[in-house]
Design a protein around this motif. Structure first.
Motif, PDB file in Angstrom:
ATOM      1  N   LEU A 149       0.832  -1.191   0.000  1.00  0.00           N
ATOM      2  CA  LEU A 149       0.000   0.000   0.000  1.00  0.00           C
ATOM      3  C   LEU A 149       0.879   1.258   0.000  1.00  0.00           C
ATOM      4  O   LEU A 149       0.553   2.240  -0.671  1.00  0.00           O
ATOM      5  CB  LEU A 149      -0.932  -0.018   1.215  1.00  0.00           C
ATOM      6  CG  LEU A 149      -2.048   1.007   1.249  1.00  0.00           C
ATOM      7  CD1 LEU A 149      -2.918   0.940  -0.010  1.00  0.00           C
ATOM      8  CD2 LEU A 149      -2.908   0.807   2.476  1.00  0.00           C
ATOM      9  N   ASP A 150       2.004   1.203   0.689  1.00  0.00           N
ATOM     10  CA  ASP A 150       2.930   2.346   0.665  1.00  0.00           C
ATOM     11  C   ASP A 150       3.507   2.565  -0.729  1.00  0.00           C
ATOM     12  O   ASP A 150       3.675   3.708  -1.165  1.00  0.00           O
ATOM     13  CB  ASP A 150       4.056   2.151   1.672  1.00  0.00           C
ATOM     14  CG  ASP A 150       3.595   2.371   3.104  1.00  0.00           C
ATOM     15  OD1 ASP A 150       2.589   3.080   3.306  1.00  0.00           O
ATOM     16  OD2 ASP A 150       4.242   1.835   4.014  1.00  0.00           O
TER      17      ASP A 150
ATOM     18  N   LEU B 145       0.774   6.727  -6.747  1.00  0.00           N
ATOM     19  CA  LEU B 145      -0.396   7.604  -6.920  1.00  0.00           C
ATOM     20  C   LEU B 145      -0.001   9.073  -6.806  1.00  0.00           C
ATOM     21  O   LEU B 145      -0.440   9.898  -7.603  1.00  0.00           O
ATOM     22  CB  LEU B 145      -1.472   7.277  -5.879  1.00  0.00           C
ATOM     23  CG  LEU B 145      -2.407   6.138  -6.205  1.00  0.00           C
ATOM     24  CD1 LEU B 145      -3.251   5.778  -4.982  1.00  0.00           C
ATOM     25  CD2 LEU B 145      -3.309   6.486  -7.375  1.00  0.00           C
ATOM     26  N   ARG B 146       0.824   9.377  -5.828  1.00  0.00           N
ATOM     27  CA  ARG B 146       1.251  10.773  -5.658  1.00  0.00           C
ATOM     28  C   ARG B 146       2.060  11.252  -6.863  1.00  0.00           C
ATOM     29  O   ARG B 146       1.909  12.386  -7.301  1.00  0.00           O
ATOM     30  CB  ARG B 146       2.071  10.917  -4.383  1.00  0.00           C
ATOM     31  CG  ARG B 146       1.222  10.902  -3.136  1.00  0.00           C
ATOM     32  CD  ARG B 146       2.055  11.132  -1.893  1.00  0.00           C
ATOM     33  NE  ARG B 146       1.192  11.296  -0.744  1.00  0.00           N
ATOM     34  CZ  ARG B 146       1.216  10.505   0.323  1.00  0.00           C
ATOM     35  NH1 ARG B 146       2.081   9.500   0.405  1.00  0.00           N
ATOM     36  NH2 ARG B 146       0.388  10.727   1.323  1.00  0.00           N
ATOM     37  N   ALA B 147       2.912  10.388  -7.390  1.00  0.00           N
ATOM     38  CA  ALA B 147       3.730  10.767  -8.544  1.00  0.00           C
ATOM     39  C   ALA B 147       2.879  10.936  -9.796  1.00  0.00           C
ATOM     40  O   ALA B 147       3.146  11.821 -10.611  1.00  0.00           O
ATOM     41  CB  ALA B 147       4.808   9.709  -8.780  1.00  0.00           C
TER      42      ALA B 147
ATOM     43  N   ASP C 276      -9.724   9.804 -10.751  1.00  0.00           N
ATOM     44  CA  ASP C 276     -10.536   9.368 -11.881  1.00  0.00           C
ATOM     45  C   ASP C 276      -9.847   8.232 -12.634  1.00  0.00           C
ATOM     46  O   ASP C 276      -8.740   7.808 -12.288  1.00  0.00           O
ATOM     47  CB  ASP C 276     -10.851  10.534 -12.820  1.00  0.00           C
ATOM     48  CG  ASP C 276      -9.609  11.163 -13.439  1.00  0.00           C
ATOM     49  OD1 ASP C 276      -8.513  10.574 -13.358  1.00  0.00           O
ATOM     50  OD2 ASP C 276      -9.741  12.244 -14.022  1.00  0.00           O
ATOM     51  N   SER C 277     -10.505   7.751 -13.673  1.00  0.00           N
ATOM     52  CA  SER C 277      -9.989   6.602 -14.414  1.00  0.00           C
ATOM     53  C   SER C 277      -8.664   6.919 -15.114  1.00  0.00           C
ATOM     54  O   SER C 277      -7.807   6.037 -15.242  1.00  0.00           O
ATOM     55  CB  SER C 277     -11.019   6.109 -15.433  1.00  0.00           C
ATOM     56  OG  SER C 277     -11.337   7.135 -16.344  1.00  0.00           O
ATOM     57  N   ILE C 278      -8.473   8.138 -15.531  1.00  0.00           N
ATOM     58  CA  ILE C 278      -7.213   8.512 -16.179  1.00  0.00           C
ATOM     59  C   ILE C 278      -6.063   8.424 -15.181  1.00  0.00           C
ATOM     60  O   ILE C 278      -4.984   7.919 -15.505  1.00  0.00           O
ATOM     61  CB  ILE C 278      -7.308   9.918 -16.803  1.00  0.00           C
ATOM     62  CG1 ILE C 278      -8.318   9.888 -17.956  1.00  0.00           C
ATOM     63  CG2 ILE C 278      -5.947  10.410 -17.283  1.00  0.00           C
ATOM     64  CD1 ILE C 278      -8.667  11.226 -18.530  1.00  0.00           C
ATOM     65  N   ALA C 279      -6.284   8.866 -13.952  1.00  0.00           N
ATOM     66  CA  ALA C 279      -5.251   8.765 -12.918  1.00  0.00           C
ATOM     67  C   ALA C 279      -4.917   7.306 -12.651  1.00  0.00           C
ATOM     68  O   ALA C 279      -3.751   6.941 -12.474  1.00  0.00           O
ATOM     69  CB  ALA C 279      -5.726   9.443 -11.640  1.00  0.00           C
ATOM     70  N   LEU C 280      -5.933   6.453 -12.653  1.00  0.00           N
ATOM     71  CA  LEU C 280      -5.696   5.031 -12.407  1.00  0.00           C
ATOM     72  C   LEU C 280      -4.963   4.375 -13.563  1.00  0.00           C
ATOM     73  O   LEU C 280      -4.094   3.527 -13.344  1.00  0.00           O
ATOM     74  CB  LEU C 280      -7.009   4.318 -12.127  1.00  0.00           C
ATOM     75  CG  LEU C 280      -7.666   4.710 -10.808  1.00  0.00           C
ATOM     76  CD1 LEU C 280      -8.986   3.964 -10.629  1.00  0.00           C
ATOM     77  CD2 LEU C 280      -6.751   4.439  -9.636  1.00  0.00           C
TER      78      LEU C 280
END
Length: 87
Positions: free
Chosen positions: A5-6, A12-14, A39-43
Protein backbone atom coordinates in the motif's frame (compact mmCIF):
# COMPACT_ATOMS: atom_id res chain seq x y z
CA UNK A 1 8.98 -8.95 -4.77
CA UNK A 2 5.90 -7.60 -3.07
CA UNK A 3 3.76 -4.56 -3.87
CA UNK A 4 2.53 -2.67 -0.83
CA UNK A 5 0.00 0.00 0.00
CA UNK A 6 2.93 2.35 0.66
CA UNK A 7 4.27 1.59 -2.81
CA UNK A 8 0.88 2.42 -4.27
CA UNK A 9 0.75 5.68 -2.29
CA UNK A 10 4.11 6.72 -3.76
CA UNK A 11 3.02 5.92 -7.31
CA UNK A 12 -0.40 7.60 -6.92
CA UNK A 13 1.25 10.77 -5.66
CA UNK A 14 3.73 10.77 -8.54
CA UNK A 15 1.06 10.12 -11.18
CA UNK A 16 -1.96 12.01 -9.87
CA UNK A 17 -0.96 14.03 -6.83
CA UNK A 18 -2.74 14.06 -3.50
CA UNK A 19 -6.36 12.92 -3.50
CA UNK A 20 -9.02 15.61 -3.68
CA UNK A 21 -11.23 14.07 -1.03
CA UNK A 22 -8.92 12.32 1.38
CA UNK A 23 -5.51 11.78 2.84
CA UNK A 24 -3.38 8.98 1.39
CA UNK A 25 -1.52 8.64 4.68
CA UNK A 26 -4.68 7.60 6.48
CA UNK A 27 -6.63 4.35 6.36
CA UNK A 28 -7.41 4.34 2.64
CA UNK A 29 -7.23 0.63 1.82
CA UNK A 30 -11.02 0.21 1.62
CA UNK A 31 -11.97 3.68 0.33
CA UNK A 32 -12.83 3.75 -3.35
CA UNK A 33 -10.57 5.64 -5.70
CA UNK A 34 -13.63 7.62 -6.73
CA UNK A 35 -14.31 8.68 -3.14
CA UNK A 36 -10.65 9.68 -2.83
CA UNK A 37 -11.05 11.87 -5.91
CA UNK A 38 -9.04 9.84 -8.43
CA UNK A 39 -10.54 9.37 -11.88
CA UNK A 40 -9.99 6.60 -14.41
CA UNK A 41 -7.21 8.51 -16.18
CA UNK A 42 -5.25 8.76 -12.92
CA UNK A 43 -5.70 5.03 -12.41
CA UNK A 44 -4.57 4.18 -15.94
CA UNK A 45 -1.43 6.26 -15.45
CA UNK A 46 -0.88 4.55 -12.09
CA UNK A 47 -1.21 1.12 -13.71
CA UNK A 48 1.26 2.14 -16.39
CA UNK A 49 3.77 3.24 -13.76
CA UNK A 50 3.28 0.00 -11.82
CA UNK A 51 3.97 -1.93 -15.01
CA UNK A 52 7.16 0.05 -15.63
CA UNK A 53 8.49 -0.12 -12.08
CA UNK A 54 7.49 -3.65 -11.15
CA UNK A 55 7.63 -5.35 -14.54
CA UNK A 56 4.18 -6.79 -14.13
CA UNK A 57 1.71 -6.77 -17.02
CA UNK A 58 -1.41 -4.94 -15.98
CA UNK A 59 -2.69 -4.00 -19.42
CA UNK A 60 -5.75 -6.22 -19.04
CA UNK A 61 -6.54 -5.24 -15.45
CA UNK A 62 -10.24 -5.56 -14.56
CA UNK A 63 -10.73 -1.85 -13.83
CA UNK A 64 -14.32 -2.34 -12.68
CA UNK A 65 -13.02 -4.62 -9.90
CA UNK A 66 -10.05 -2.49 -8.87
CA UNK A 67 -12.07 0.14 -7.05
CA UNK A 68 -9.99 0.45 -3.86
CA UNK A 69 -6.29 0.74 -3.09
CA UNK A 70 -6.33 -2.68 -1.39
CA UNK A 71 -7.97 -4.31 -4.43
CA UNK A 72 -5.24 -2.85 -6.66
CA UNK A 73 -2.45 -3.96 -4.30
CA UNK A 74 -3.91 -7.47 -4.16
CA UNK A 75 -4.25 -7.61 -7.95
CA UNK A 76 -0.65 -6.50 -8.54
CA UNK A 77 0.65 -9.00 -5.98
CA UNK A 78 -1.30 -11.81 -7.64
CA UNK A 79 0.21 -10.83 -11.01
CA UNK A 80 3.69 -10.68 -9.48
CA UNK A 81 3.22 -14.15 -7.98
CA UNK A 82 2.04 -15.55 -11.31
CA UNK A 83 4.92 -14.04 -13.25
CA UNK A 84 7.45 -15.16 -10.65
CA UNK A 85 6.06 -18.71 -10.80
CA UNK A 86 6.63 -18.78 -14.58
CA UNK A 87 10.30 -17.77 -14.35
Amino acid sequence: MNFSLDGLRTILRACAGEPENGDLDGEVAAITFEDLGYDSIALLETLSRIEQEYGVAVDEAPMDELTTPQALVDYVNSRLARETAHV
